[in-house]
Write a protein that holds these residues in place. Structure first.
Motif, PDB file in Angstrom:
ATOM      1  N   ALA A 126       5.915  81.389 -61.374  1.00 26.64           N
ATOM      2  CA  ALA A 126       4.671  80.854 -61.943  1.00 26.64           C
ATOM      3  C   ALA A 126       4.946  79.766 -62.969  1.00 26.64           C
ATOM      4  N   LEU A 127       6.088  79.850 -63.648  1.00 28.84           N
ATOM      5  CA  LEU A 127       6.425  78.846 -64.643  1.00 28.84           C
ATOM      6  C   LEU A 127       6.789  77.522 -63.982  1.00 28.84           C
ATOM      7  N   VAL A 128       7.294  77.571 -62.777  1.00 28.65           N
ATOM      8  CA  VAL A 128       7.680  76.352 -62.049  1.00 28.65           C
ATOM      9  C   VAL A 128       6.515  75.830 -61.218  1.00 28.65           C
ATOM     10  N   PHE A 129       5.966  76.688 -60.365  1.00 32.95           N
ATOM     11  CA  PHE A 129       4.938  76.235 -59.438  1.00 32.95           C
ATOM     12  C   PHE A 129       3.555  76.151 -60.081  1.00 32.95           C
ATOM     13  N   GLY A 130       3.398  76.773 -61.241  1.00 34.46           N
ATOM     14  CA  GLY A 130       2.091  76.764 -61.893  1.00 34.46           C
ATOM     15  C   GLY A 130       1.821  75.538 -62.719  1.00 34.46           C
ATOM     16  N   GLN A 131       2.710  74.579 -62.720  1.00 37.79           N
ATOM     17  CA  GLN A 131       2.500  73.360 -63.509  1.00 37.79           C
ATOM     18  C   GLN A 131       2.511  72.135 -62.608  1.00 37.79           C
ATOM     19  N   HIS A 132       1.873  71.085 -63.102  1.00 41.01           N
ATOM     20  CA  HIS A 132       1.814  69.847 -62.329  1.00 41.01           C
ATOM     21  C   HIS A 132       3.156  69.135 -62.296  1.00 41.01           C
ATOM     22  N   GLY A 133       4.074  69.499 -63.193  1.00 47.99           N
ATOM     23  CA  GLY A 133       5.356  68.814 -63.249  1.00 47.99           C
ATOM     24  C   GLY A 133       6.230  69.021 -62.028  1.00 47.99           C
ATOM     25  N   PHE A 134       6.010  70.112 -61.303  1.00 47.21           N
ATOM     26  CA  PHE A 134       6.794  70.327 -60.086  1.00 47.21           C
ATOM     27  C   PHE A 134       6.181  69.502 -58.959  1.00 47.21           C
ATOM     28  N   ARG A 135       6.981  68.603 -58.392  1.00 53.13           N
ATOM     29  CA  ARG A 135       6.480  67.684 -57.363  1.00 53.13           C
ATOM     30  C   ARG A 135       6.908  68.186 -55.987  1.00 53.13           C
ATOM     31  N   TRP A 136       5.972  68.812 -55.270  1.00 54.07           N
ATOM     32  CA  TRP A 136       6.279  69.372 -53.959  1.00 54.07           C
ATOM     33  C   TRP A 136       6.829  68.333 -52.988  1.00 54.07           C
ATOM     34  N   PRO A 137       6.343  67.095 -52.974  1.00 58.86           N
ATOM     35  CA  PRO A 137       6.906  66.129 -52.015  1.00 58.86           C
ATOM     36  C   PRO A 137       8.384  65.829 -52.247  1.00 58.86           C
ATOM     37  N   ALA A 138       8.906  66.143 -53.456  1.00 58.29           N
ATOM     38  CA  ALA A 138      10.320  65.875 -53.731  1.00 58.29           C
ATOM     39  C   ALA A 138      11.231  66.979 -53.220  1.00 58.29           C
ATOM     40  N   ARG A 139      10.658  68.056 -52.710  1.00 56.42           N
ATOM     41  CA  ARG A 139      11.464  69.170 -52.195  1.00 56.42           C
ATOM     42  C   ARG A 139      12.300  68.688 -51.017  1.00 56.42           C
ATOM     43  N   GLY A 140      13.590  68.973 -51.080  1.00 57.99           N
ATOM     44  CA  GLY A 140      14.481  68.568 -50.004  1.00 57.99           C
ATOM     45  C   GLY A 140      15.110  67.207 -50.180  1.00 57.99           C
ATOM     46  N   VAL A 141      14.737  66.479 -51.228  1.00 56.20           N
ATOM     47  CA  VAL A 141      15.369  65.188 -51.501  1.00 56.20           C
ATOM     48  C   VAL A 141      16.802  65.428 -51.984  1.00 56.20           C
ATOM     49  N   HIS A 142      17.724  64.602 -51.520  1.00 51.13           N
ATOM     50  CA  HIS A 142      19.115  64.676 -51.960  1.00 51.13           C
ATOM     51  C   HIS A 142      19.482  63.334 -52.586  1.00 51.13           C
ATOM     52  N   PRO A 143      19.345  63.202 -53.898  1.00 52.85           N
ATOM     53  CA  PRO A 143      19.600  61.908 -54.530  1.00 52.85           C
ATOM     54  C   PRO A 143      21.060  61.505 -54.408  1.00 52.85           C
TER      55      PRO A 143
END
Length: 831
Positions: A126-143
């Motif tokens: 809830a601390l991660v997914f409950g905030q707007h700061g977590f950007r779902w479209p960035a999931r799986g990105v490998h910088p």
């Protein structure tokens, strides 16, 4: 200076003082500076204080405090006294900050990858997914290089026992390193001997590491990497820093509109076409970066940027989604996570924190409210920190209700009584709460380099607990003392290669070229307007018999030039017998379109858009020019004095353009802007004295020569009163006079051909070539014929053609070079 400056400093005994230890004795790292401070006379301290203030004003160092009347022109606040930290202590601090950067980078890698921390219960979902700061479209990105967190800053402060604590983590696009560098430049010059003899560490090496790291990590595909610094624009509160850092690092300063994405590749729109961008150092919040996948209404981002990052075609520093770690609610979970991910204890503790989303933490917070500071759990929430000890009655009850209603949205931190440091105010040393922001950047092999300095952040008032630049806080230069003499470092590369040579001038954004073009136009517009108003003011107060006729022509010329002035007949209708008030208003009233002040404001805006391209001297002159009209001007003498100084500044601008700027494409567009504006203005003004009776023409010729800055040349050549034929030859047909129509046309032809040849586009001068032929073919002997009026009619037609050509050319330059969607773009790879 009064004896005992240090002894007159009285810090709070319940706080740690950075300068003084027990019994008011300077700490070892401060002792040498404190002794010097005692020996400086008060007059010398006041001079140094003024030096710091003047340097900030001259360099245009600004920081926008929201709702401040000065807006984005609010001067940066800098205390002249440094904050001093010893070498041994700094070694421990920098190691702890580097460890924390590695830890946060590892957390981001996990959160947007396997999410083991969530599965193992080390972080509440809830601390991660409950905030707007977590950007779902960035999931799986490998910088590239596995670097999510290219740059990181920690806000740290001391507790009363002298221990350092992390107050906040800055992970999106940490600001302040540029201000720290600017502070260093100013304060080291205010105390040059102390800076040298105290062996203060230099900052340039850190920024060179940043340059080299971003070039090494970026996906280059055997190309010379091009990195850009992405800014929201000049209205952002830290825009000065963006421009300053871009110039210091050698990166183009760009806005979202300067970039485009094609086939998952980011390109910069340059005057030569599109150039691939390999790294984007962003100062734009996560949700504004890509309107295609994030905030759809963002006009600041680049559609497709996240897709390019996902494809591994660009390094985004910091990676989109890194803002999730700016939540203070994470602090309590970091020690266990550090042991899990790094296999070592957390070197520097965070301020004790409780996330109210957990029932035990909520109960503790409500039971110990007086000892805590209530903060928003997530960085996107708009809420100021609230000290529980200050809540009483109804306010306390409402806060408890709000926490109960949305416990996950609140975090509480231990109230740490911050350390204090001396600031110089009102001729005395006064204690203020102080903290520092420490900066680091990725340095290869998973490690981080820490800047050997920091941005000192100081509360604006005594007894104030919250340190915030947005609330008017002060800043300090932070000196890290070394144990031995420090060698100078430089940002210059150790060795240049062939690829470095061919890059010069090849990555100028189209927006920069456009603003340089308008910088040139507005500079010329200001100059011509000032010349016309000066001529009008001198004639309105001359008392000569024929001054009224000349003044009428001048006011007509000013109106023709777009200036907000009325003619004498309009003054008579209002019962006013003198036009000075209207002329002064046309000088100083920025609310009137076309006034000198309004054009100065437009000039400043264009300059602000290309700040990184202007030299310090150029920027100082621009600042001085803006300030000329800031003070009230009510008399003719004041107006004439201001106009004279404006003219001097315009001459300085012309000198800077000719002798101070690299003659690349950007410079040529500045010159094209000046020449087009001068051609259009001259073509509009010259027909006026060519009307009326012969006597009226002679009366208007002198001011026309003044407005065209050609009166001295005329008098040197002819040594007589102005006459129509020689005056027209000088300001229309003389190819050697830089203020003639012919000279503007010849210069435009030359630079248009050169620009077209270098940028690979056809020469956009469909009307200039015929105009040049018509000027060449015009026979001045027609003025000696029996019907000179026919010659004047032909001249008026020719000048109308010149004005139309200038307007058409301006439009064509915009279409060909500044708007990339109108024509097919040229995709160019870096050689």
């Amino acid at each position: 200076m009064p004896a005992g400056l240090i002894h007159s400093y009285h810090p709070s005994a319940s706080r740690y003082d950075e300068m003084l230890a027990a019994r008011a004795r300077p700490r070892p790292c401060w002792r040498a500076f404190a002794e010097r401070l005692e020996d400086i006379p008060e007059e010398a301290l006041l001079r140094r204080e003024k030096f710091v203030r003047d340097a900030i004003e001259a360099d245009g160092v600004s920081y926008n405090v929201y709702s401040d009347p000065q807006g984005n022109r609010r001067p940066w606040e800098l205390d002249m006294l440094p904050l001093i930290i010893g070498d041994d202590e700094w070694s421990r601090l920098s190691a702890a900050v580097a460890q924390r950067a590695r830890l946060l980078n590892a957390i981001l890698t996990d959160l947007y990858g396997p999410q083991c921390l969530l599965a193992e219960g080390l972080l509440p979902p809830a601390l991660v997914f409950g905030q707007h700061g977590f950007r779902w479209p960035a999931r799986g990105v490998h910088p590239p290089g596995g670097v999510w967190l290219f740059s990181y800053a920690a806000d740290i402060a001391r507790a009363p026992d002298g221990r350092w604590w992390v107050i906040a983590d800055r992970t999106q696009g940490p600001s302040g390193s540029g201000y720290a560098l600017q502070n260093r430049i100013i304060v080291s010059n205010a105390f040059p001997d102390a800076f040298r003899e105290l062996h203060v560490n230099r900052l340039a090496g850190y920024f060179r590491t940043m340059q080299e790291s971003i070039a090494r990590i970026a996906p280059s595909d055997d190309e010379t990497p091009l990195a850009v610094l992405l800014t929201p624009g000049p209205y952002n509160e830290t825009y000065f820093e963006h421009a300053f850092l871009a110039r210091y690092l050698g990166f183009p300063l760009v806005e979202g509109q300067d970039l485009t994405v094609r086939d998952n590749t980011v390109f910069l729109k340059t005057l030569r076409g599109l150039r691939r961008v390999h790294a984007v150092m962003r100062r734009l919040d996560d949700d504004y970066c890509d309107p295609l996948e994030l905030r759809a209404d963002s006009a600041l981002g680049i559609p497709g940027l996240l897709g390019a990052a996902r494809a591994g075609r660009v390094l985004v520093a910091n990676a989109i989604g890194s803002g999730v770690l700016e939540s203070g609610a994470l602090f309590g979970f970091l020690p266990a996570i550090c042991e899990r991910l790094l296999g070592e204890p957390l070197a520097m503790p965070s301020v004790a924190s409780w996330w109210c989303g957990e029932k035990p933490a909520l109960d503790y917070v409500l039971a110990h409210l007086d000892e805590l500071v209530i903060k928003p759990a997530f960085s996107g929430m708009r809420m100021n920190a609230v000290f529980g000890s200050l809540l009483r009655g109804e306010a306390r009850r409402r806060m408890i209700e709000r926490i109960h209603a949305q416990p996950h949205a609140y975090a509480a931190q231990e109230w740490v009584r911050l350390a204090q440091a001396p600031v110089w105010q009102r001729r005395h040393l006064q204690p203020r709460s102080v903290g520092i922001r420490v900066f680091s950047c990725a340095a290869g092999n998973g490690g981080y380099a820490v800047m050997p300095g920091a941005l000192g952040r100081v509360a604006p008032h005594a007894g104030m607990e919250v340190i915030s630049m947005q609330r008017g806080g002060l800043s300090k230069d932070t000196w890290i003392r070394a144990s031995a003499p420090v060698h100078n470092t430089t940002m210059l590369k150790r060795r240049l290669g062939v690829n470095d040579l061919v890059r010069s001038g090849s990555d100028i954004p189209s927006r920069v070229g456009e603003n340089l073009f308008w910088f040139g136009r507005y500079t010329e517009r200001v100059e011509i307007g000032a010349r016309l108003l000066r001529a009008a003011l001198t004639r309105s107060t001359s008392g000569e018999d024929d001054a009224g006729q000349e003044l009428a022509g001048l006011l007509a010329a000013a109106r023709r030039a777009g200036m907000p002035v009325d003619g004498p007949e309009d003054e008579e209708e209002r019962g006013e017998d003198r036009p000075e008030r209207q002329i002064i208003a046309a000088l100083v009233d920025a609310a009137r379109p076309g006034s000198v002040a309004a054009n100065l404001r437009a000039l400043a805006f264009s300059a602000g858009q290309v700040r990184e391209r202007l030299s310090s001297d150029n920027w100082h002159a621009l600042n001085a020019l803006e300030q000329l009209l800031a003070s009230p001007i009510v008399s003719v003498d004041q107006a004439l004095s201001a106009i004279d100084r404006i003219m001097q500044s315009c001459i300085l601008f012309a000198g800077f353009a000719l002798d101070d700027m690299t003659r690349d494409e950007g410079w040529r567009f500045l010159i094209l802007g000046r020449r087009i504006e001068r051609l259009e203005r001259l073509a509009g003004l010259i027909p006026l004295p060519a009307t009326g009776t012969a006597r009226e023409r002679e009366q208007m010729l002198e001011w026309l020569l003044e407005a065209a800055d050609s009166i001295v040349t005329y008098r040197a050549r002819y040594r007589r009163e102005p006459e129509l034929l020689p005056a027209l030859h000088l300001i229309v047909f003389d190819h050697a006079n830089p203020h003639s129509v012919r000279f503007q046309v010849d210069t435009l032809r030359e630079y248009l051909a050169l620009t077209a040849r270098e940028l690979g586009h056809p020469c956009p001068s469909p009307m200039i070539e015929p105009l040049a032929r018509h000027l060449e073919d015009f026979d001045l002997r027609r003025f000696e014929d029996s019907d000179p009026e026919a010659a004047l009619d032909a001249l008026r037609v020719l000048l109308a053609e010149a004005a139309s050509a200038a307007q058409a050319l301006s439009d064509e330059i915009h279409r060909r070079y500044f708007i990339h969607t109108v024509r097919p773009v040229l995709l160019r790879r870096m050689p």
